[in-house]
Design an enzyme around this catalytic site. Structure first.
Site, PDB file in Angstrom:
ATOM      1  N   THR A  49       0.850  -1.184   0.000  1.00  0.00           N
ATOM      2  CA  THR A  49       0.000   0.000   0.000  1.00  0.00           C
ATOM      3  C   THR A  49       0.890   1.240   0.000  1.00  0.00           C
ATOM      4  O   THR A  49       2.110   1.143  -0.058  1.00  0.00           O
ATOM      5  CB  THR A  49      -0.907   0.022   1.243  1.00  0.00           C
ATOM      6  OG1 THR A  49      -0.106   0.347   2.400  1.00  0.00           O
ATOM      7  CG2 THR A  49      -1.571  -1.327   1.471  1.00  0.00           C
ATOM      8  N   CYS A  50       0.260   2.408   0.101  1.00  0.00           N
ATOM      9  CA  CYS A  50       1.045   3.641   0.117  1.00  0.00           C
ATOM     10  C   CYS A  50       1.902   3.751   1.373  1.00  0.00           C
ATOM     11  O   CYS A  50       2.908   4.463   1.381  1.00  0.00           O
ATOM     12  CB  CYS A  50       0.137   4.857  -0.001  1.00  0.00           C
ATOM     13  SG  CYS A  50      -1.100   4.993   1.310  1.00  0.00           S
ATOM     14  N   ASN A  51       1.525   3.038   2.429  1.00  0.00           N
ATOM     15  CA  ASN A  51       2.253   3.164   3.691  1.00  0.00           C
ATOM     16  C   ASN A  51       3.083   1.950   4.070  1.00  0.00           C
ATOM     17  O   ASN A  51       3.865   2.013   5.023  1.00  0.00           O
ATOM     18  CB  ASN A  51       1.277   3.453   4.845  1.00  0.00           C
ATOM     19  CG  ASN A  51       0.742   4.863   4.788  1.00  0.00           C
ATOM     20  OD1 ASN A  51       1.429   5.772   4.324  1.00  0.00           O
ATOM     21  ND2 ASN A  51      -0.490   5.055   5.221  1.00  0.00           N
ATOM     22  N   GLU A 188     -10.205   3.156  -4.760  1.00  0.00           N
ATOM     23  CA  GLU A 188     -10.846   3.302  -3.456  1.00  0.00           C
ATOM     24  C   GLU A 188     -10.413   4.586  -2.751  1.00  0.00           C
ATOM     25  O   GLU A 188     -11.234   5.283  -2.153  1.00  0.00           O
ATOM     26  CB  GLU A 188     -10.513   2.087  -2.583  1.00  0.00           C
ATOM     27  CG  GLU A 188     -11.201   2.081  -1.235  1.00  0.00           C
ATOM     28  CD  GLU A 188     -10.872   0.856  -0.420  1.00  0.00           C
ATOM     29  OE1 GLU A 188     -11.266   0.789   0.757  1.00  0.00           O
ATOM     30  OE2 GLU A 188     -10.200  -0.055  -0.957  1.00  0.00           O
TER      31      GLU A 188
END
Length: 417
Positions: A49-51, A188
């Site tokens: 994910t982005c993190n 999303e």
């Protein structure tokens, strides 16, 4: 248990590193078969994910995972290793449950990570890399997330990345209602951002996406228009606020594109929130005058607001997680006993059948039934006790003491008063 979790997140690695180590959705399908082909790896799932980017594996060798991870991202192991964390056994289960519950997120208590974990589980299952151990882990993680949200208020005051973006925009423009907003992507995260920004009733809304059909669907929900990504260069100047989050491995908005937009805007401010990893906007654009570019890491301090008020809920959530970790560990241990229990039962039944067959032959030959029964019980006792007695007699020192203690416990032998 051979459960290992290896990864990087927003706490251990800056955005510039995370984007180099991230997997795109298309890469995940191809990566999993290669991962479980590594020595000692029998199950695997990947969350990216982005993190965070994390490997969840049933594996014996952490080094093999590190080498594969670094190589798959075109990096050297020592280059990646400084940013990594590794959890094993119960610590790995605890980490997994904390991630699912939103306790390890940049936004405390956020729910988006749970959907991302479910996607990772589905991809692993479809790729054939999901086995009994990881299936048990992920299913329990989903239950943990549900219990934490049902029994605590951990997410009641969470500040989402989308809400933080709105707050930042209001520092640049007096009112979002007076602005035109462009959403780049239609996934999303963009849907969530569109909900927050459009709640401010912006003057104009548009969605730019790789495929027009999906962009049109999201735009229609918020009374906006849709365009394809190739139109960005010509129309970027029309918008005051740009929120972008695509799965593109390369930037979709370059510094030159933004420079042209600023000139056409006659130096009016341009506010950009880039929530993609890898980034959608060339980072050099942040140096341009009148451009306010924020990444996921830049929003970190904003979303930290309100965390202190939820520390009591964090303690309650950690307590629930500890209970689930104990249950998971017990489940794993019981599964690890299954082969031994099965072999022990098979051995006992095979011995009993052989001795019973001998007893029946003696009875058929006319031997005295009482003598046959006495011989049967003696033989069964001797056969069952032969292996443990031989092991006890052969052991020495500490090993013998340990075997004696185990034997007395297994057979419930008690010293006489």
């Amino acid at each position: 248990m051979n459960l290992l979790v290896l990864g990087v997140n927003h706490e251990t690695a800056p955005l510039a590193v995370r984007e180099r180590l991230a997997f795109s959705p298309d890469e995940l399908q191809a990566a999993l078969p290669g991962l479980i082909a590594q020595p000692g790896v029998s199950e695997a799932a990947i969350i990216s994910t982005c993190n965070r980017t994390e490997l969840y594996c049933n594996a014996r060798d952490m080094r093999a995972l590190l080498d594969w991870f670094a190589h798959s991202r075109g990096r050297k192991a020592e280059e990646v290793g400084q940013y990594l964390y590794v959890h094993s056994g119960e610590a790995a289960a605890r980490h997994t449950f904390r991630v699912a519950a939103g306790l390890d997120s940049m936004v405390l208590g956020e729910t988006q990570i749970l959907g991302q974990m479910k996607d990772a589980e589905r991809v692993a299952r479809e790729s054939g890399s999901m086995g009994v151990l990881l299936n048990g882990l992920f299913q329990r993680a989903f239950q943990v997330a549900k219990d934490v949200r049902s029994h605590t208020k951990i997410g009641s005051a969470s500040v989402s990345m989308a809400a933080a973006g709105v707050r930042l925009a209001e520092r640049i423009f007096p009112k979002v209602a007076d602005c035109s907003v462009l959403f780049v992507g239609a996934g999303e995260m963009i849907e969530l951002c569109a909900t927050h920004f459009c709640a401010q009733n912006p003057r104009k809304v548009a969605v730019a996406n790789r495929t027009l059909e999906r962009g049109q669907k999201l735009a229609a929900e918020h009374g906006g228009e849709a365009m394809v990504l190739t139109e960005l260069s010509e129309r970027l100047h029309e918008f005051d606020i740009i929120v972008t989050s695509t799965a593109s491995p390369l930037p979709v908005i370059g510094k030159g594109m933004i420079e042209r937009a600023i000139k056409l805007r006659k130096r009016r401010p341009l506010f950009i929130v880039d929530l993609a990893v890898p980034r959608d906007v060339e980072p050099e654009a942040a140096a341009l005058a009148d451009v306010y570019l924020y990444t996921v890491d830049d929003l970190h301090e904003v979303v930290r607001q309100g965390v202190q008020s939820r520390q009591g809920e964090v303690v309650a959530a950690e307590g629930l997680i500890a209970e689930h970790v104990d249950e998971f560990a017990h489940w794993v241990t019981s599964r690890e006993l299954v082969p031994t229990i099965r072999d022990l039962r098979d051995h006992a039944e095979r011995t009993a059948r052989n001795e019973l067959a001998r007893a029946r032959k003696r009875l058929a030959a006319g031997d005295d039934p009482e003598d046959v029964l006495e011989k049967l019980t003696a033989q069964l006792s001797a056969k069952f006790l032969h292996a443990p007695l031989a092991s006890l007699n052969a052991a020495t020192g500490n090993e013998q003491a340990a075997l004696v203690a185990a034997t007395r416990r297994l057979f419930r032998l008690h010293d006489e008063e």
